[in-house]
Write an enzyme that holds these catalytic residues in place. Structure first.
Site, PDB file in Angstrom:
ATOM      1  N   GLY A 103     -20.181  20.966 -26.423  1.00 18.31           N
ATOM      2  CA  GLY A 103     -19.227  19.936 -26.030  1.00 18.31           C
ATOM      3  C   GLY A 103     -19.016  19.920 -24.541  1.00 18.31           C
ATOM      4  O   GLY A 103     -19.465  20.804 -23.808  1.00 18.31           O
ATOM      5  N   ASP A 128      -3.061  22.142 -20.500  1.00 26.84           N
ATOM      6  CA  ASP A 128      -4.015  21.168 -21.047  1.00 26.84           C
ATOM      7  C   ASP A 128      -4.211  21.428 -22.539  1.00 26.84           C
ATOM      8  O   ASP A 128      -5.335  21.494 -23.025  1.00 26.84           O
ATOM      9  CB  ASP A 128      -5.341  21.248 -20.291  1.00 26.84           C
ATOM     10  CG  ASP A 128      -6.249  20.067 -20.613  1.00 26.84           C
ATOM     11  OD1 ASP A 128      -5.729  19.050 -21.141  1.00 26.84           O
ATOM     12  OD2 ASP A 128      -7.461  20.140 -20.362  1.00 26.84           O
TER      13      ASP A 128
END
Ligand SMILES: *[C@@H]1O[C@H](CO)[C@@H](O)[C@H](O)[C@H]1NC(C)=O
Ligand SMILES: *[C@@H]1O[C@H](CO)[C@@H](O)[C@H](O)[C@H]1NC(C)=O
Ligand SMILES: *[C@@H]1O[C@H](CO)[C@@H](O)[C@H](O)[C@H]1NC(C)=O
Ligand SMILES: *[C@@H]1O[C@H](CO)[C@@H](O)[C@H](O)[C@H]1NC(C)=O
Ligand SMILES: *[C@@H]1O[C@H](CO)[C@@H](O)[C@H](O)[C@H]1NC(C)=O
Ligand SMILES: *[C@@H]1O[C@H](CO)[C@@H](O)[C@H](O)[C@H]1NC(C)=O
Ligand SMILES: *[C@@H]1O[C@H](CO)[C@@H](O)[C@H](O)[C@H]1NC(C)=O
Length: 660
Positions: free
Chosen positions: A351, A469
């Site tokens: 990813g 995050d």
């Protein structure tokens, strides 16, 4: 009177004097009830530990009961003590642990000669490092030449750690030894692991303790760090049985021991003289000592930033010299990682994250790893980068992805993590087919896992990390679907000082960012709580928050959730795949917790410790949430803005897409 005196000496002085530290885990869901099955199982367990430990070579683990009443326990005696010493130590520990930690589902006590731990959950063979710094350390003298002392200490400990972990000749997972500092001065060291963990974990555990020792105590001529799975201690005089300074030390040891007995006898006599009633005296004495221990329970504090830390990389023994420097850094050979990922082949790509591309890799020993190739240049210099990696690699928790090490070559930097076979949460909750595999229990466990991992980052770890995050793609799932937070500490590696309360730069992902952070760059633990709330609501609804407004009547995901809450139609919010087989009250409670986390005013949002308590305690009344952030106003999210925001992007760039 004489019988009573002897009795009092036996009760009062030696056992209590050997107490070092205790830890009662208060983050477990709730206390156990008196006279419950759990309590009787616990008592059976303690009985079994005290009668079997010394007979089974000083280590015994067992469990009693079944299902929710099952209790697991483990006792370990110091490798050098005689069987009778071991026996009486474990016996004392098993009585005192109930007094130290009344009604706790998980507790551990450490004594000079033994340690004892029990828990309502299975903990055998898993090492989660959380070193403790007992008050004993505060009494140690400063060493005369700290620099030299520290170097010799490090070398001695490195030798002992390897011996305890890998040598078969000595006692299992136990090692003692000494080294000379000068003609007259010596360092005596002792290390030990519980025998349920494997050799490499033993080495890891002790290596973390060594790091802690260097942070706190290497300028002292004595230090001790205690952990659930291992412990480490050194002193400038022989303190263990069979020290090399044998004859003299034994003599002086015996002399000291006799003095101790003499002094405590005198003390007790004086005490008895003072108290007319013996029973009274005993009770008061106990009470005072417990208070002293409580006052001294100082949290492990250390100046990590300014101290070089040694940390061994677990792979080093397997890879055989591939690493550049085992002693200073979990640094892996860049070429070896490159080879493990087939030279970052596209077929191995897992990813693309905000900070770089992630690849799957396989080491030569067959162990799977995930490698993050950092795409941006970090603002730090190489040394600072290394130090950050060391600090972050030391954070370990069941709900955090483990950072194994890093590789550096020129400008290229790689971070190596443990591999997570079930990828990430977003892959499951936003996919209609995979989502069906997640029943309510699994989803609830994932929510609790994220909450605990975040709590550890915020409050329990020594770095007090704000993630900044947090989003479903940063919540990875292991083979048992345990949630593990990843990418924590990235802000420390890339951006400005985490301790500042305000930052010009904003990292994070739009949609999960708290309003005060996105608009004003103000961040706190409460910004992470906001992100957690959004994820919780996404897990329950199975809907993605970003881009939501394009397909629904409500203006945003949170407005939609809030609208249904206000109208009392919460069940419409719940994922249709869940509705039929879940506990409605539990789901509604979770929604309420989620809404509490996303409230507009950061001060109203609960802390993660409150969230963990609310999730674990069904009978606790919850406050009513107020209107969430972004509930009003129109937000149009373009596709590319839902991806991670670049570190160097200024607040202005983000805030112009926000409502004013
Ligand atoms: C305390 O309990 C929680 C929940 O069971 C667990 O996750 C955590 O690891 C425990 N802490 C320690 C230091 O054992
Ligand atoms: C537990 O049992 C004991 C003896 O059976 C009794 O004296 C005590 O009051 C009980 N405690 C509770 C909280 O029920
Ligand atoms: C452990 O102790 C219990 C009694 O407390 C005893 O029944 C059991 O047999 C012992 N187990 C072993 C392996 O010695
Ligand atoms: C040290 O070893 C001797 C001999 O094995 C033993 O008698 C003594 O009790 C031991 N001391 C401790 C504190 O265990
Ligand atoms: C040890 O050194 C520290 C500073 O290095 C000092 O603050 C402390 O008082 C010293 N302790 C003793 C017992 O000398
Ligand atoms: C110790 O024993 C284990 C297996 O029992 C073996 O794999 C290891 O190589 C041995 N270590 C040494 C130093 O002999
Ligand atoms: C003791 O711990 C080991 C794991 O290290 C486990 O395999 C074993 O079953 C445990 N023993 C008992 C009696 O639970």
């Amino acid at each position: 009177m004489i019988i009573f005196l002897v009795f009092t000496i036996l009760l009062c002085s030696p056992s209590r004097a050997q107490f070092l530290y205790s830890f009662c885990n208060s983050s477990t869901t709730s206390d156990y009830v008196s006279n419950s099955t759990f309590e009787s199982n616990l008592k059976l367990l303690l009985l079994s530990l005290s009668s079997n430990t010394s007979a089974s070579a000083g280590f015994y683990n067992t469990s009693v009961g079944s299902n929710s009443d099952q209790v697991y326990g483990l006792a370990l005696c110091r490798g050098d003590v005689a069987a009778d010493v071991c026996q009486s130590c474990v016996q004392t520990a098993s009585q005192e642990i109930l007094r130290e930690c009344p009604n706790k589902q998980e507790a551990i006590v450490w004594y000079q000669y033994c340690q004892l731990r029990y828990s309502s959950s299975m903990f055998f063979s898993s090492m989660v490092y959380a070193g403790k710094f007992p008050p004993w350390n505060e009494q140690q003298q400063n060493s005369t030449d700290p620099d030299q002392y520290s170097t010799i200490l490090t070398n001695l400990m490195r030798k002992l750690i390897n011996q305890a972990a890998y040598d078969n000749t000595s006692k299992p997972m136990f090692a003692t030894g000494d080294a000379s500092v000068s003609e007259t001065e010596k360092i005596y060291g002792l290390v030990q692991c519980t025998r349920d963990i494997d050799r490499s974990e033993c080495k890891n555990c002790l290596t973390y303790e060594m790091g802690d020792i260097q942070g706190c105590c290497s300028s002292r001529s004595g230090g001790m760090i205690l952990d659930t799975s291992c412990n480490l201690r050194y002193e400038s005089s022989p303190f263990y049985n069979g020290s090399s300074a044998s004859s003299t030390s034994k003599g002086s040891g015996r002399k000291t021991w006799m003095i101790v007995i003499f002094v405590s006898t005198v003390l007790v006599v004086v005490l008895i003289a003072l108290c007319i009633c013996g029973a009274h005296c005993l009770r008061r004495r106990k009470g005072r000592e417990v208070d002293e221990v409580k006052i001294q329970l100082a949290p492990l504090r250390q100046n990590l930033e300014s101290t070089p830390i040694s940390i061994g990389f677990p792979e080093s023994n397997i890879q055989g010299g591939n690493q550049m420097d085992t002693s200073e850094l979990p640094l892996m050979d860049f070429e070896a990682i490159k080879a493990a990922t087939d030279d970052f082949a596209d077929s191995n790509k897992l990813g693309q994250g905000g900070f770089g591309t992630v690849y799957k890799g396989m080491l030569s020993n067959g162990r799977e790893i995930a490698v993050k190739r950092l795409s941006r240049k970090s603002w730090q210099g190489l040394e600072e980068f290394k130090n950050e990696v060391i600090l972050i690699a030391k954070l370990q928790h069941r709900n955090l992805v483990r950072l194994l090490g890093c590789g550096i070559e020129g400008e290229e930097k790689l971070l190596v993590y443990e591999f997570m076979p079930n990828t990430s949460l977003d892959v499951f909750i936003f996919d209609p087919i995979r989502r069906a595999q997640l029943d309510w229990r699994t989803r609830f466990d994932i929510i609790c896992g994220i909450a605990r991992g975040l709590l550890y980052l915020h409050e329990d770890s020594r770095l007090k990390i704000i993630h900044r995050d947090l989003k479903p793609s940063n919540v990875l799932l292991d083979s048992d679907m345990t949630a593990k937070i990843s990418d924590f500490g990235m802000a420390r590696i890339f951006c400005e000082n985490q301790n500042a309360a305000n930052t010009r730069r904003v990292v994070g992902t739009f949609g999960y960012m708290a309003p005060e952070y996105a608009m004003e760059g103000l961040f706190s633990v409460k910004s992470d709580v906001f992100s957690f709330g959004v994820i919780l609501l996404e897990i329950i609804s199975g809907k993605r928050n970003s881009g939501f407004c394009l397909t629904k009547h409500a203006q945003s995901f949170l407005a939609y959730a809030w609208g249904l809450w206000v109208e009392g139609k919460c069940l419409e919010f719940v994922d249709p795949l869940l509705v039929d087989n879940c506990s409605t009250t539990e789901v509604l409670r979770c929604i309420q917790i989620g809404l509490l986390c996303v409230q507009q005013d950061a001060a109203d949002r609960p802390t993660m410790s409150t969230v963990v308590v609310m999730l674990g305690n069904e009978s606790l009344a919850l406050p009513q949430p107020t209107k969430p952030a972004f509930a009003l106003g129109r937000i149009v999210v373009k596709a590319n803005q839902s991806s991670s925001v670049n570190c160097s992007v200024d607040v202005e760039t983000i805030s112009h897409v926000l409502p004013r």
